[in-house]
Write a protein that holds these residues in place. Structure first.
Motif, PDB file in Angstrom:
ATOM      1  N   LYS A 153       2.157   1.802  -3.410  1.00 46.36           N
ATOM      2  CA  LYS A 153       1.126   2.342  -4.306  1.00 46.36           C
ATOM      3  C   LYS A 153       0.910   3.831  -4.069  1.00 46.36           C
ATOM      4  CE  LYS A 153      -1.885  -1.301  -3.740  1.00 46.36           C
ATOM      5  NZ  LYS A 153      -3.160  -1.975  -3.797  1.00 46.36           N
ATOM      6  N   ASP A 187       0.844  -1.206   0.000  1.00 40.50           N
ATOM      7  CA  ASP A 187       0.000   0.000   0.000  1.00 40.50           C
ATOM      8  C   ASP A 187       0.874   1.250   0.000  1.00 40.50           C
ATOM      9  OD1 ASP A 187      -2.440  -1.203  -0.058  1.00 40.50           O
ATOM     10  OD2 ASP A 187      -2.756  -1.139   2.123  1.00 40.50           O
ATOM     11  N   LEU A 243       0.010  -4.904  -7.181  1.00 42.50           N
ATOM     12  CA  LEU A 243       0.439  -3.599  -7.699  1.00 42.50           C
ATOM     13  C   LEU A 243      -0.093  -3.325  -9.104  1.00 42.50           C
ATOM     14  CD1 LEU A 243       4.164  -3.635  -6.447  1.00 42.50           C
ATOM     15  CD2 LEU A 243       2.250  -2.344  -5.470  1.00 42.50           C
TER      16      LEU A 243
END
Ligand SMILES: NC(=O)C1=CN([C@@H]2O[C@H](COP(=O)(O)OP(=O)(O)OC[C@H]3O[C@@H](n4cnc5c(N)ncnc54)[C@H](O)[C@@H]3O)[C@@H](O)[C@H]2O)C=CC1
Ligand SMILES: NCC(=O)COP(=O)(O)O
Length: 334
Positions: free
Chosen positions: A111, A108, A146
């Motif tokens: 990202k 996360d 991803l």
């Protein structure tokens, strides 16, 4: 002329499978002040895991939840800790779930652009599968999480020598199907690109054959004549300094002597036996082809020595150093 400071990269760190040597290795890594000074470290874990890692290592982990404290910052994973302690030295569903929960938080952060690199301590693929991971390994799972659709490969790194693989964590029975002209070209392009990113201005790449003695002109298999050789031609036509296919029982002798910066292998053990013989104590694996470098030691969970204080730290140190180096370069370029 003013010197440009190298930016401190932000690195997410996970302790890997709780049953293995990962937690103690991270504790020992973070006990070195030069390491905690080299990066802004986010530890994706929880207090209990950090405490137990420090006890195993005989080196308590200094951390804070306050980023201003100048220490590695603890970031929880949002997962419920199992009621019972993790079983050690054994692949378990609970250990796999924990390792996945920590990695999911690190991804996360990738990202959202919150980290420049990830370091994870060894995972156990059997634990990951017990925990429900459908992909063969974490790299294929990273791709999924991803949203990466382009070619990826584990890259193995020793000082002065990198490898990439055309096939990786698959049955040897499935290697043949994975050796396609496109896959060889994609893996070659990836290896060339990462070598350039790592600072090699004009990478020299040697390509392994698949069959004994490179197929002996077709007598022991035609992959070299029909697939690998033409792919090497494609790569050369795209401007790469590439040669092969060479018999894989001797290509690493030449690589060891400095003939190549990178070797492209056709399957896992073809490269890994050579790389681990040349440098088991320092080898690094990088998940190549992702938005940020994701680094880990080339060795695994080493259940047979977990908790004994015997696990060598060379590979986790080199994996951390590479994450810092590439992460810092990426941060400077951002
Ligand atoms: N970085 C990662 O996440 C990696 C994970 N693995 C996974 O680890 C699991 C176990 O794999 P194995 O094939 O048993 O390999 P392994 O590397 O865990 O163990 C092989 C042998 O090397 C020794 N060893 C490993 N690391 C050591 C260290 N730091 N210091 C001293 N000795 C060490 C072990 O004690 C064992 O005798 C598998 O699930 C595999 O997929 C394997 C390689 C890398
Ligand atoms: N978890 C990383 C990994 O499995 C790499 O191991 P190897 O395939 O490089 O031996």
């Amino acid at each position: 002329m003013t010197a440009t400071a190298t930016p401190r990269p932000r690195i997410a760190v996970t302790l890997g499978d709780p049953a293995g040597v990962g937690p103690e290795l991270i504790a020992r890594l973070l006990s070195r002040p030069e390491n905690t000074a080299a990066a802004d470290i986010v530890l994706v874990s929880d207090e209990a895991e950090l405490k137990s890692a420090g006890e195993d290592a005989g080196a308590p982990i200094a951390y804070s939840t306050d980023p201003a404290a100048g220490l590695p910052v603890l970031h929880g994973n949002g997962a419920a800790r199992p009621a019972a302690a993790f079983e050690r030295r054994k692949a378990t569903e609970a250990g796999g779930r924990w390792a996945i929960a920590n990695l999911a938080v690190a991804l996360d952060m990738v990202k959202d652009g919150r980290v420049d690199a990830v370091l994870f301590a060894p995972l156990n693929k059997s634990s990951l599968h017990l925990a429900g991971m459908r992909e063969n390994d974490e790299l294929r799972w990273f791709e999924e999480v991803l949203g990466v659709r382009s070619f990826t490969s584990e890259l193995n790194v020793l000082p002065g020598l990198w490898t990439a693989r055309v096939t990786s964590h698959v049955s040897i029975a499935d290697v043949d199907a994975g050796i396609t002209r496109d896959n060889v070209v994609e893996a070659g392009l990836l290896l060339d690109r990462v070598l350039r990113d790592a600072g090699v201005a004009a990478p020299r790449i040697g390509v392994c054959a698949l069959n004994p003695h490179a197929g002996e002109n077709g007598r022991f298999g035609r992959h070299e004549l029909d697939v690998i050789g033409p792919a090497v031609g494609d790569l050369a036509a795209r401007g790469l300094d590439v040669a092969g296919p060479f018999p894989s029982d001797t290509i690493f002798l030449r690589a060891r002597d400095g003939a190549f910066d990178g070797v492209l292998t056709m399957y896992h053990d073809q490269g890994q036996i050579a790389m681990k013989l040349m440098g088991f104590d320092g080898g690094v694996t990088i998940a190549g082809g992702l938005p940020v470098p994701i680094c880990t030691p080339a060795h695994g969970t080493a259940f047979d020595i977990t908790g004994e204080g015997r696990a060598a730290t060379g590979s986790i140190q080199n994996a951390f150093d590479l994450a810092v180096r590439i992460g810092s370069r990426r941060r400077a370029a951002a």
